[in-house]
Design an enzyme around this catalytic site. Structure first.
Site, mmCIF file in Angstrom:
data_model
loop_
_atom_site.group_PDB
_atom_site.id
_atom_site.type_symbol
_atom_site.label_atom_id
_atom_site.label_comp_id
_atom_site.label_asym_id
_atom_site.label_seq_id
_atom_site.Cartn_x
_atom_site.Cartn_y
_atom_site.Cartn_z
ATOM 1 N N SER A 731 37.592 -3.490 32.800
ATOM 2 C CA SER A 731 37.257 -5.108 32.842
ATOM 3 C C SER A 731 37.505 -5.853 33.979
ATOM 4 O O SER A 731 37.323 -6.848 34.159
ATOM 5 C CB SER A 731 37.838 -5.635 31.434
ATOM 6 O OG SER A 731 39.218 -5.558 31.664
ATOM 7 N N LYS A 774 41.457 -13.080 25.988
ATOM 8 C CA LYS A 774 41.318 -13.323 27.591
ATOM 9 C C LYS A 774 40.968 -14.811 27.886
ATOM 10 O O LYS A 774 41.828 -15.447 28.820
ATOM 11 C CB LYS A 774 40.276 -12.569 27.972
ATOM 12 C CG LYS A 774 40.822 -10.988 28.129
ATOM 13 C CD LYS A 774 39.458 -10.081 28.633
ATOM 14 C CE LYS A 774 39.927 -8.714 28.604
ATOM 15 N NZ LYS A 774 38.742 -7.864 28.987
#
Length: 843
Positions: A731, A774
């Protein structure tokens, strides 16, 4: 010794001085020897002698051997017993000593002492005729008439009466019976007195009796006293007819009343009532037919088994466990959905997904009563309330709650139990938990299921497969029970921080519910609803003494804690409460002493005034109590040079922001990666370099001398700070591309932007996981704009409304859109970048 004169003892005998016991002719007594003269006698006479004559010694009672061989010898008792030392055992612990086993032969009188050192040697005169001991009692039964004959007859009858009150199965009693029938009549007083309970003083009087008539007169009252004692003992136990025959225990050579040997018959009689009670419990337990048959079989074995056998206790423990298990006992569920919703809302703030799942279960239970218990798995970072919400669910349903901690368990026997053939075997934690809660439909919390271990003793995660499978756990078989138990009504709730370490087969059996970290607003609500009142109560404070404004709470959350849960936040509140408690306690002391005597007016001005109530914690007080803030909003400060970008990472502890730094120097086109990176993250860095080199002309990227290839004559160093923390995953791809694009173009990345997403060689941005954690981490760090993959746009619906309102989201399908959003005014080349040609299928 002349054979014609019968058996004679030597005229000179070494003497063993003792004060502990009395040796009578015909008895065997054990003596401990540790005094100097006695030790010399054993070492120089008994251990060095080679003939039978050397083993015959004289035992003088009621005489203590001095502790030192230089001390004078005390006066000796005139009558002693000659005996044969049949066993000598030496030992050095706790001090050097010998243990002698001596059998008495006859009486003797000490005529004179021949020497006193190293051991006592004396001239002795034999008193008993040892040849009498060889004549049977039947031959001499009518040899004497008069008083002696009557005394002998009465003594013999009393001994027979005593034997009738004892149990012949005991070895000492059987020996007593044989001696009574085989020994001559004149030896009976000494032998019987040594076997019944008598004191040393009484034995000494019997030893001093030289004539046979005197011995019978002294021994007969002792025997009669023993018989009367047994009669009294039997009378006190008349309430228990099975215990009429009492067995006497042997202690120090005597037969003592009131203590029993372990007799099989008596043990069965005493345990008969317990066995009947146990059988009644088995029949009332309402257990399944298979388990009932096993219990009846074990009961039958238990009745035939003596209590002294080791297997008796094992079988008894097994049956006790079987009757204590809740085969048919259960609690009634509370199916009031509005009341359940109220309880859940009062116990926990947020957690809407978990609450909705519990209410769904209650609704289905209202419509279908025979519903199997669901198997849920709460996955989320530490401190978000997974364990406490399990307890709250049990309270909502009105069920018993039991927690089983699985962290570090590496033996499958902890789950399934041990087989009963092993010493110390016991059931597993599941069966033990059911025994503890005493119902068959509790809420079981399997805590930290992701931290199970594996060892040579088996894999406990594999043992849980049967427990957590709704199609199998209706017949769960514990190794200790060895019969099936129905677990289908148990509500299992497992907790974990991550699903990565849970075996796929086990994870497939559970319904996974993600428990995300809290936003700042949720933490503020949780703090003022639950944490602060709880800490005030624990520290003995009241809201009238301490007030924490919401601004202070937000400052603690943002500057002193950076976590997904609220554990550290609660500890900070505890530190504040302790500091305030000191002030309050000092204020009470000042108030108690604020009226000093008139002659000391100056003391009043020295006392500090009590604090005003309530004590309000502001930013200044917060810094005094908790110190300087460990966390600062450093995003804008670190983005002051080209080659720095902010990414978003997911950890089991929640989301985190991740800085990526790059620098270049003259070299040979090498790429250096630091920061303890995993293989996937290293591959993302190589992907980013390859894509930027392929599109360098489009985006006007140059090397250090202005060449078209960014790597020509240039080395690149890519670093991920917090080097002690292992990092991996795809990611960070878009962050690496943005960081390198900033380095090659010389432009700064926006200080309020964070990003996440996986990249491909074609420049596509692929979806990643952990979006909610996140985004919450970006929100905590003060970021205003988040770039995320286009296909993760659906995950934004899980975010709280206030977070979605505070942040700007840029869904990106390719790297052109990422670079355009990451730089102020866009990125050169992104506006004119040509679109990908659309292909039409010709099939």
């Amino acid at each position: 010794m002349a054979p014609g004169d019968g058996i004679q003892i030597p005229s000179r005998l070494p003497l063993l001085l003792t004060h502990e016991g009395v040796l009578l002719p015909g008895s065997t007594v054990r003596f401990s020897v540790d005094s100097p003269r006695n030790m010399h006698l054993v070492s120089q006479r008994l251990l060095k002698g080679t003939s039978l004559r050397s083993t015959i010694i004289g035992v003088i009672p009621n005489t203590r051997d001095p502790d030192h061989d230089t001390d004078d010898l005390p006066s000796l008792h005139k009558i002693g017993t000659a005996g044969i030392a049949v066993q000598v055992v030496g030992s050095n612990w706790p001090k050097p000593h010998y243990t002698l086993l001596i059998t008495g032969l006859c009486r003797f009188r000490v005529s004179s002492l021949l020497k006193e050192r190293p051991f006592v040697l004396a001239e002795v005169e034999q008193l008993d005729k040892m040849e009498h001991y060889t004549a049977p009692a039947t031959e001499r039964a009518t040899a004497n008439d008069g008083d002696l004959g009557e005394l002998s007859y009465n003594f013999y009858q009393a001994a027979v009466q005593l034997l009738g009150m004892l149990d012949m199965s005991v070895p000492v009693v059987a020996k007593f019976r044989r001696l009574l029938d085989s020994l001559p009549r004149e030896t009976l007083p000494d032998v019987v007195a040594s076997m019944i309970r008598t004191s040393n003083k009484e034995k000494l009087q019997l030893l001093d009796a030289l004539t046979l008539e005197e011995r019978f007169k002294k021994a007969l009252p002792l025997l009669s006293r023993q018989i009367e004692g047994l009669k009294l003992l039997k009378k006190t136990r008349k309430s228990s007819p099975n215990n009429e025959k009492r067995v006497l225990s042997v202690r120090k050579g005597g037969v003592l009343p009131g203590r029993q040997f372990n007799r099989d018959e008596e043990a069965e009689d005493e345990d008969g009532d317990d066995t009947a009670v146990l059988e009644k419990k088995v029949r009332e337990a309402k257990m399944p037919e298979a388990a009932f048959k096993v219990c009846l079989k074990e009961l039958k074995r238990l009745k035939k088994m003596p209590q002294s056998m080791p297997e008796f206790a094992l079988t008894r423990n097994y049956l006790d466990l079987m009757v204590e298990l809740p085969w048919s006992r259960s609690t009634t569920d509370c199916l009031d959905i509005p009341a359940a919703r109220t309880v859940l809302d009062n116990d926990h703030y947020a957690m809407d997904k978990l609450k909705r799942r519990v209410l769904e279960y209650l609704a289905v239970r209202q419509l279908k009563t025979s519903l199997k218990g669901p198997i849920l798995c709460f996955v989320g970072p530490p401190g978000v309330g997974k364990t406490s919400v399990g307890r709250s669910i049990a309270r909502t349903l009105g069920r018993e709650f039991h927690r089983i901690s699985l962290g570090g368990v590496c033996d499958q026997s902890d789950i399934r139990g041990h087989r009963r053939t092993y010493v110390g075997s016991m059931p597993g934690r599941i069966i033990n938990g059911l025994k503890t809660v005493a119902v068959n439909n509790p809420v079981f919390l399997l805590d930290e299921v992701d931290k199970l271990g594996k060892s040579l003793q088996g894999d406990p995660a594999a043992a849980l497969l049967e427990v957590l499978d709704p199609e199998q756990n209706h017949s769960f078989t514990d190794h200790y029970l060895n019969v099936a138990f129905d677990l289908s009504q148990v509500l299992f709730i497992a907790t974990a921080n991550t699903t990565a370490t849970i075996p796929p087969a086990l994870l497939d059996r559970m319904e996974v519910l993600q428990v995300q970290g809290y936003t700042q607003e949720e933490k503020v609500e949780i703090a003022h609803r639950h944490l602060i009142p709880n800490q005030l109560e624990q520290h003995g404070l009241t809201p009238q003494q301490l007030h924490l404004p919401q601004d202070t709470t937000r400052a603690i959350i943002s500057s002193y804690t950076r976590e997904a849960g609220v554990r550290s936040l609660e500890r900070k509140f505890g530190a504040i409460c302790r500091a305030v408690a000191v002030k309050v306690a000092e204020g009470h002391r000042v108030i108690a002493t604020e009226a000093p005597p008139a002659e000391c007016p100056a003391q009043q001005t020295d006392k500090a005034a009590p604090p005003e109530m309530p004590i309000v914690i502001d930013s200044v007080a917060l810094k005094d109590i908790l110190g300087l803030p460990p966390f600062e909003m450093e995003v804008s400060e670190r983005l002051t040079l080209p080659g720095v970008a902010v990414g978003l990472a997911w950890t089991p502890l929640g989301g985190e922001i991740l800085f990526v730094e790059a620098s270049r120097m003259e070299g040979e086109g090498q790429l250096t990666l630091t920061g303890q990176l995993g293989d996937v993250m290293k591959e993302s860095a190589h992907l980013a370099i390859s894509w930027l080199r392929a599109n360098a002309k489009t985006y006007q990227l140059t090397n250090m001398v202005g060449g078209p290839d960014p790597l020509e004559g240039t080395d690149i160093h890519l670093h991920f700070p917090a080097g002690a923390v292992t990092k991996d995953g795809p990611s960070a791809g878009v962050t690496i591309v943005t960081c390198l694009a900033s380095l090659f173009s010389g432009r700064l990345v926006r200080s309020d932007v964070a990003m996440t997403g996986e990249i491909t060689l074609r420049g596509l941005v692929l979806p990643v996981g952990g979006i909610k954690d996140k985004v919450l981490a970006a929100h905590r760090a003060g970021v205003k704009c988040v770039i995320l993959p286009q296909r993760n746009k659906k995950d934004l619906e899980e975010l709280p409304a206030n977070v979605r309102a505070d942040l700007d989201f840029v869904p990106a399908a390719n790297l052109d859109q990422v670079l355009n959003a990451a730089f102020d005014g866009g990125f050169p080349g992104t506006a004119g970048a040509h679109a990908q040609p659309q292909l039409t299928s010709k099939l």
